[in-house]
Design an enzyme around this catalytic site. Sequence first.
Site, short mmCIF file in Angstrom:
data_model
loop_
_atom_site.label_atom_id
_atom_site.label_comp_id
_atom_site.label_asym_id
_atom_site.label_seq_id
_atom_site.Cartn_x
_atom_site.Cartn_y
_atom_site.Cartn_z
N HIS A 235 0.81 -1.22 0.00
CA HIS A 235 0.00 0.00 0.00
C HIS A 235 0.84 1.27 0.00
O HIS A 235 0.38 2.33 0.38
CB HIS A 235 -0.98 0.03 1.19
N ARG A 291 -0.49 18.40 2.72
CA ARG A 291 0.95 18.72 2.66
C ARG A 291 1.41 18.56 1.22
O ARG A 291 0.65 18.14 0.36
CB ARG A 291 1.71 17.75 3.54
P1 ADP Z 1 -2.74 5.97 3.64
O1 ADP Z 1 -3.13 7.03 4.61
O2 ADP Z 1 -1.95 4.89 4.29
O3 ADP Z 1 -2.13 6.53 2.40
P2 ADP Z 1 -5.10 5.44 2.04
O4 ADP Z 1 -6.50 5.49 2.57
O5 ADP Z 1 -4.67 6.57 1.20
O6 ADP Z 1 -4.12 5.25 3.26
O7 ADP Z 1 -4.92 4.07 1.25
C1 ADP Z 1 -3.65 3.62 0.84
C2 ADP Z 1 -3.77 2.63 -0.29
O8 ADP Z 1 -4.58 1.51 0.07
C3 ADP Z 1 -4.43 3.16 -1.55
O9 ADP Z 1 -3.54 3.86 -2.37
C4 ADP Z 1 -4.96 1.89 -2.19
O10 ADP Z 1 -3.93 1.20 -2.85
C5 ADP Z 1 -5.39 1.05 -1.01
N1 ADP Z 1 -6.81 1.25 -0.70
C6 ADP Z 1 -7.34 2.18 0.11
N2 ADP Z 1 -8.67 2.08 0.18
C7 ADP Z 1 -9.03 1.04 -0.60
C8 ADP Z 1 -10.28 0.41 -0.93
N3 ADP Z 1 -11.43 0.84 -0.43
N4 ADP Z 1 -10.25 -0.64 -1.77
C9 ADP Z 1 -9.10 -1.10 -2.27
N5 ADP Z 1 -7.89 -0.56 -2.00
C10 ADP Z 1 -7.85 0.50 -1.16
P1 ADP Z 2 2.75 10.37 -0.32
O1 ADP Z 2 1.32 10.13 0.05
O2 ADP Z 2 3.24 11.76 -0.21
O3 ADP Z 2 3.12 9.74 -1.58
P2 ADP Z 2 3.30 8.59 1.80
O4 ADP Z 2 1.85 8.55 2.13
O5 ADP Z 2 3.98 7.32 1.44
O6 ADP Z 2 3.63 9.61 0.68
O7 ADP Z 2 4.02 9.28 3.01
C1 ADP Z 2 4.95 10.33 2.87
C2 ADP Z 2 6.03 10.18 3.87
O8 ADP Z 2 5.54 10.37 5.16
C3 ADP Z 2 6.70 8.87 3.82
O9 ADP Z 2 8.06 9.08 3.97
C4 ADP Z 2 6.11 8.11 5.00
O10 ADP Z 2 7.10 7.30 5.56
C5 ADP Z 2 5.73 9.22 5.92
N1 ADP Z 2 4.46 9.01 6.60
C6 ADP Z 2 3.23 9.18 6.09
N2 ADP Z 2 2.30 8.98 7.01
C7 ADP Z 2 2.94 8.66 8.14
C8 ADP Z 2 2.54 8.36 9.46
N3 ADP Z 2 1.27 8.34 9.82
N4 ADP Z 2 3.48 8.07 10.36
C9 ADP Z 2 4.77 8.11 10.02
N5 ADP Z 2 5.22 8.41 8.81
C10 ADP Z 2 4.33 8.69 7.87
#
Ligand code: ADP
Ligand code: ADP
Length: 665
Positions: A235, A291
Site C-alpha cells: 500500500h 501537505r
Molecule cells: P494511507 O493514509 O496509508 O495513504 P489510504 O487510505 O490513502 O491510506 O490508502 C492507501 C492505499 O490503500 C491506496 O492507495 C490503495 O492502494 C489502497 N486502498 C485504500 N482504500 C481502498 C479500498 N477501499 N479498496 C481497495 N484498495 C484500497
Molecule cells: P505520499 O502520500 O506523499 O506519496 P506517503 O503517504 O507514502 O507519501 O508518506 C509520505 C512520507 O511520510 C513517507 O516518507 C512516509 O514514511 C511518511 N508518513 C506518512 N504517514 C505517516 C505516518 N502516519 N506516520 C509516520 N510516517 C508517515
Amino acid sequence: MFDKILIANRGEIACRVAATCRWLGVKSVAVYSDADANAKHVAACDEAVHIGGASAADSYLRIERIIDAARATGAQAIHPGYGFLSENEDFAHACDEAGIVFIGPPVSAIAAMGSKAAAKALMHAAAVPLVPGYHGDDQDPALLQREADRIGYPVLLKASAGGGGKGMRVVERSGDFAAALASCKREAASSFGNDRVLIEKYLTRPRHVEVQVFADKHGGAVYLFDRDCSVQRRHQKVLEEAPAPGLAGEVRRAMGEAAVAAARAVDYVGAGTVEFIMTGADFYFMEMNTRLQVEHPVTEMVTGLDLVEWQLRVAGGEPLPLAQADLKVNGHALEARIYAESPARGFLPSTGTLKHLRMPEGVEFATGASVRIDSGVREGDTITPFYDPMIAKLIVHGATRADALATMQRALEACEIVGPQTNVEFLQRLVTSEPFATADLDTGLIERHHDALFAPRDKPLREALALACAALLRRERGAARGASPWDGLAHWRLNGGYTQSFVWRDLDGDALLSARFAHDGRAQTLASGAADAEPFAWWLGGGEREYGVTLGNSRVTGRVFIDGDVFHVFCLGAAFAFEWQDLLAHAADAEHGEGRLTAPMPGKVIAVLVKPGAVVEKGAPLIVMEAMKMEHTIGAPSAGKVTEVLYAVGDQVADGAQLLVLEAE
Ligand code: ADP
Ligand code: ADP
Ligand code: MG
C-alpha cells in the site's frame, strides 16, 4: 516574500525546499539530529540548528525545539516537508502561537482531514463521492461487524488516523472480521495513538488516482491535474505518473472539480492532495493529504511550475499565481522511488554506507526528454535505520508516455549504487513489464505479476566478467609495481607467456564463475567459464572507474567499483557483484595439506580452471569442488602439464575419485 524560512525536515524534501529558497533568494535554516550532522540537507541550507538525538521522536518530531530554532535564527516561516510534523495540528498551532507562519493549511483544515472518518463525513456533506462503507463514531465491535456484513466482503478496515500504508486490514469473510478488527485496533493504537477505525468496501483491481490542489488566502482554489499512483507495494507508492493515463476529459475535469470542492469544504490553503480510488470511470474520495506530496515533481514536470514556490507565495499571502484556465498539462512525467531495500525479502529496508553512488545526471536521453534527480544523500553518506530508506527519486519527462517510459528505462539502467541493497533492478523490471508499459494499471499490479517481476533475468554475464577481470588485472599490475599501472607490462614478459585463472563468486546468483587469462607475449585471450579462449583487450575508460574491453567480437565499456575483493560491475544496464576468490592463497594452503588430485570428499565440481595441455606451476588452482556447502580448491602438487581432465562442471564425484591427470615436470 519571506527573507528566511526554517525547513523542519530532512533528506530529499529538505534539499528540495532549500533549492527553491535559493532560487527565490530566501535564506534557509536546516534542523538536524545527531545522525544527520553531516547530511546533505544541512549543507543545502544557509544555516543549521541541532535539535536532538537520532530517533525522530528525539529530533524531527520535537515541536518546541523546532520552534525555538526558528526563533533563534529569525526564520519567519516553517516548511514542514512531508512526513514528520507536516500533518500535525499541534505543530501548526504552535507555529501560530509563536507568530511564525506555518507553510501549509490552517490548523482547522489539518484537523478536519486528519481523521479519515471525520473527513469522509465532511466530504459526504460536500457531495464528493465516497466508497460504500461505515465511518461513524460508534466503535462497538458488534455494530462494526454488522456494518461489515451489510457492506459485503471483502471489506477494508482502516485506522482513521492512519497513514503511510499502515493500519489497514483486508477482511475476506465475516468469520475473520472480529480477529482482524482487534489486530487493526492494536496497530492503530500503537502507531497512531488512536484506535478508531472505519470500514470500506474493498475494491478489486482499483486505481489510485489523486488530484493536486492549491488554494490561497483570498478564496482562490485550483487543481493542478492528476497523478496515477497505482503501482504500490504494501500500500505504498513505488511509481507515480502525471497525467493519469487514459482518463476521459470529462472524468479528469469532474475529479479536479471534486478535489477543489473537497478543499473548499475545509477552507483549505496551500498545497494539498485529494486521493481517489477508481474503478472504471467511477472515482471515490479516499483521503486528503494536507501537505506537499512525495510525488509532487511529476506534477511540476507536466505543468512547468514550482510547487514549493507556490507554497511560499501563498503562505506569504499572495494570490495563486495562475487561474484554472491558465493551467495546462504538457507531455508526460514518471517518477520512480529508489529505496534502500531488498525486494526479494519482502521489500525489507536495507541500511549501510553508499560506497558508490552515480545517478543519471548529465546522461544524454531521447530528444526533448529530461531527467531530474531529487536526492537527500551523496556518495559516502549512510542510510540509517532511523528514517525512511529512500535514496532518491528519479523523475523523467517526455512529450508522450512512451517517450517518458523509454527515458525512465535508460535512466534506471544508468543508476549505480553500491552499499545497501536497492530496488533498482526491481524498478527496471517494473517499468519494462507489459502491464506498466501498456498502462494497464491497478493497485494489485505488483502482486499479480509477482512471478514475472522476480524471475531471474538474462544479464550480460560474459561481458561483465571480462570487465571484472580487466579491473583485477589492472589492480594486480599496479600492486606488482607499486606504481603506475601502465608500466607494469614487464611483469608479463618474464617468460614470454603467462596464464592466470580467476575464480569469481557471483554474489547475486551465488554461483562460482571462472575465467582464464592468457598472454603469450603478443596476444591476450580470455576464456570465460567453459567457453573457448577469445581475443581479449582492455583499457581504462575516460570516466572515473571506467573500463573498456573487447572480447571476441564484442566491445563493451562499463564501470567497476572495487570494494575489497568484491568487484561491482555496471555495464549494459545491468549490475553485478563478483567476489574474487584468491585461489593462490587457497592453493598455498592446500600445498601444506594433501595437494593430491583426488576429491577430498564426495561433492560436485563447480569450476574447472584448466584444459588438457595446460602447463601449470606448482600450487596453481585446477578444479574447484563444492561439498557440504564448502568450497575446496584442488591445486597442482607440483609444476607440470595437465594431460587429462576427468570431470566437468556440474559432475558429482565420489570421495577419493581422481579428478585429473598431471604429468610432473
Ligand atoms: P494511507 O493514509 O496509508 O495513504 P489510504 O487510505 O490513502 O491510506 O490508502 C492507501 C492505499 O490503500 C491506496 O492507495 C490503495 O492502494 C489502497 N486502498 C485504500 N482504500 C481502498 C479500498 N477501499 N479498496 C481497495 N484498495 C484500497
Ligand atoms: P505520499 O502520500 O506523499 O506519496 P506517503 O503517504 O507514502 O507519501 O508518506 C509520505 C512520507 O511520510 C513517507 O516518507 C512516509 O514514511 C511518511 N508518513 C506518512 N504517514 C505517516 C505516518 N502516519 N506516520 C509516520 N510516517 C508517515
Ligand atoms: Mg493515502
